[in-house]
Design an enzyme around this catalytic site. Structure first.
Site, short mmCIF file in Angstrom:
data_model
loop_
_atom_site.label_atom_id
_atom_site.label_comp_id
_atom_site.label_asym_id
_atom_site.label_seq_id
_atom_site.Cartn_x
_atom_site.Cartn_y
_atom_site.Cartn_z
NE ARG A 406 -2.58 -1.11 3.37
CZ ARG A 406 -3.00 -1.14 4.62
NH1 ARG A 406 -4.40 -0.37 4.56
NH2 ARG A 406 -2.30 -1.09 5.83
CD GLU A 443 -1.23 -3.55 14.13
OE1 GLU A 443 -2.27 -2.99 15.05
OE2 GLU A 443 -1.08 -3.11 12.85
#
Length: 520
Positions: A406, A443
């Site tokens: 992205r 994460e």
């Protein structure tokens, strides 16, 4: 260590803080001798001591005063010093230097009162060197922008040695230009309502024998339209990470007028004035001062009894209206080159936030995925995002490194806007040939980034970009790829930062810019 020799606005003498009472100038040069924190807070609140760098130094000396009063070691004494420190920080909430100075001195408290004082005195010496370096850097920039002839410079409020320990910031640059024979005249904004320009800056210029004229605040824009101003030089009380700048009320209007008339507008301030934890100027607390400063003058009422007044001490100038921000270490070109009017406004965090979509528990339970698809789909928005990053790092990078996948969108737009080469940092196993690689954790797992050997030239200045900053692992890996290539990290940038995940702390070794912050 002793206070700096020569002209100074504040210092330490025989166990007390000594400061020029700036309320008395220009008619009387009076020194204050402050022996406790209550006296110092009154002096700061009453503007006897003012100017962002001077407030930082006063805060440090205030902690030294408190440490001497409350002794060493005992928990009650330590608590009292910390309570005094909190009161000092609250005395002028807009100026980040005050908090910086207090925190730096407070960090030495465990070593005892003398260590606190030594730190504060070291800061006095550093301030003079810091301001001298910033003034020279700013003068060099002015000469590069305006290489010919003698200059008419406009300045606002007071940014000289009275606002620092010595030398000054923006006014220090003016004096440096005068020493180089480049100043024809300084237009000094009176700077209502307390007339720091008329009272303090005019006094300092007179002391230095630099030609000046007082300028009615409301005449500044007209002066630019008449061709009487070649450059505007101002200071700052707080600078957000994106370059938005808080300074004395009236600065924003000057910046708008300078943009309209294509006059370079430079901010000169030490690195301690940057608040890089603050993404943009919308989070800057602007101090409101007493209506009496507006409704009365020299003790005589000039407005009807009971008249209300709007009296903010500061305003916030958007980065795109500023030609450059200059500190002792860096020159940051922001939104406007010489001769260019202000372009489309940089995206505000609220604009970005409104166009984000959230998807809980994706791609793993407990993770909230932020999708930027609607943000990129908004007509003109991608160009504005890229332009903002380009302006914030103007002149500091010569290659863009975009992170898969992205980050490719904003990276490609930035490369296209700047005309600079683009390198893509790919996920593991997607590049042929020999590669540099860097592993990182997310994460929700671990991964690896790679770039081909030779894709980044040794010595290149590389800006690493991604769409979202979470734990900082991806951008940290990108920075390590740059180092492995023998190049230098010019900065790290992301469109959105997730608060509370430690990303900014992890990347503290590099300059980091994020455009919007949201809860993790």
């Amino acid at each position: 260590m002793n206070p700096p020799s020569g002209p100074f606005s504040l210092g330490w003498e025989d166990g007390v803080l000594v400061a020029v009472d700036q309320r008395a100038l220009p008619h009387e040069h009076r020194l204050l001798r402050l022996s406790d924190v209550d006296q110092l807070i009154d002096a700061i609140g009453g503007l006897a001591i003012r100017g962002a760098p001077a407030l930082g130094l006063a805060g440090a000396l205030g902690v030294a005063l408190s440490a001497r009063v409350h002794g060493r070691g005992a928990p009650a004494g330590t608590a009292a010093v910390r309570a005094d420190a909190a009161r000092l920080v609250g005395a002028r909430p807009t100026a980040v230097n005050l908090r910086w100075g207090v925190e730096r001195a407070l960090a030495r408290l465990d070593a005892g009162p003398e260590a606190v004082l030594a730190e504060a005195l070291a800061m006095l010496h550093e301030d003079a060197a810091t301001n001298r370096a910033a003034a020279r850097r700013a003068a060099d920039l002015v000469e590069s922008l305006l290489p010919d002839g003698r200059l008419r410079v406009l300045t606002h409020c007071n940014t000289g040695r009275l606002a620092t320990a010595a030398v000054g910031t923006a006014l220090g640059a003016v004096l440096e230009l005068a020493a180089r024979g480049r100043i024809e005249e300084v237009l000094v904004d009176e700077t209502r309502p307390l007339l720091q320009g008329a009272r303090l800056t005019a006094w300092e210029l007179g002391q230095a024998d630099v030609p000046y004229r007082l300028c009615v605040d409301s005449a500044a824009a007209s002066s630019m339209s008449r061709g009487l101003v070649d450059c505007v030089l101002v200071g700052a009380d707080r600078i957000a990470a994106n370059g938005d700048t808080a300074n004395k009320i009236g600065t924003y209007g000057l910046a708008v007028a300078a943009a309209r008339h294509r006059v370079p507008f430079l901010v000169v301030a030490p690195e301690s004035t940057w608040d890089r934890e603050l993404s943009d100027g919308s989070g800057i607390v602007v101090e409101d001062r007493s209506p009496d400063e507006v409704t009365a003058f020299a003790g005589a009422r000039v407005a009807p009894a009971g008249a209300p007044a709007l009296n903010p001490a500061f305003d916030v100038t958007p980065a795109e209206l500023i030609t450059a921000l200059v500190s002792e270490d860096t020159t940051v070109r922001t939104g406007r080159a010489r001769g260019a009017a202000a372009g489309p406004a940089a995206p505000r965090p609220s604009e970005i936030l409104a166009l984000l979509d959230e998807f809980p528990d994706f791609p793993a339970p407990g993770v909230v995925f932020r999708d930027l698809g609607r943000l990129y789909a908004r007509p003109g928005m991608l160009g504005r995002l890229a332009d903002h990053l380009a302006a914030a790092f103007h002149g500091e990078f010569d290659r863009v490194l975009a992170v898969e996948s992205r980050g490719f969108v904003i990276g490609a737009a930035l490369a296209a806007r700047t005309g600079l080469p683009l390198t893509l940092a790919r996920k593991a196993g997607r590049l042929p040939g020999r590669v540099h690689e860097a592993s990182y954790t997310l994460e929700y797992g671990a991964d690896r980034l790679e770039v081909r050997e030779g894709a980044i030239a040794p010595g290149a200045r590389v800006l690493c970009v991604d769409d979202v900053l979470a734990t900082g692992g991806t951008l940290d890996a990108a920075a390590r790829l740059v180092a492995a290539s023998g190049a230098r990290v010019a900065g790290l940038a992301a469109v959105v930062a997730l608060a509370g995940l430690g990303g900014a702390k992890r990347l503290a070794a590099h300059r980091l810019l994020t455009l919007c912050e949201v809860p993790a």
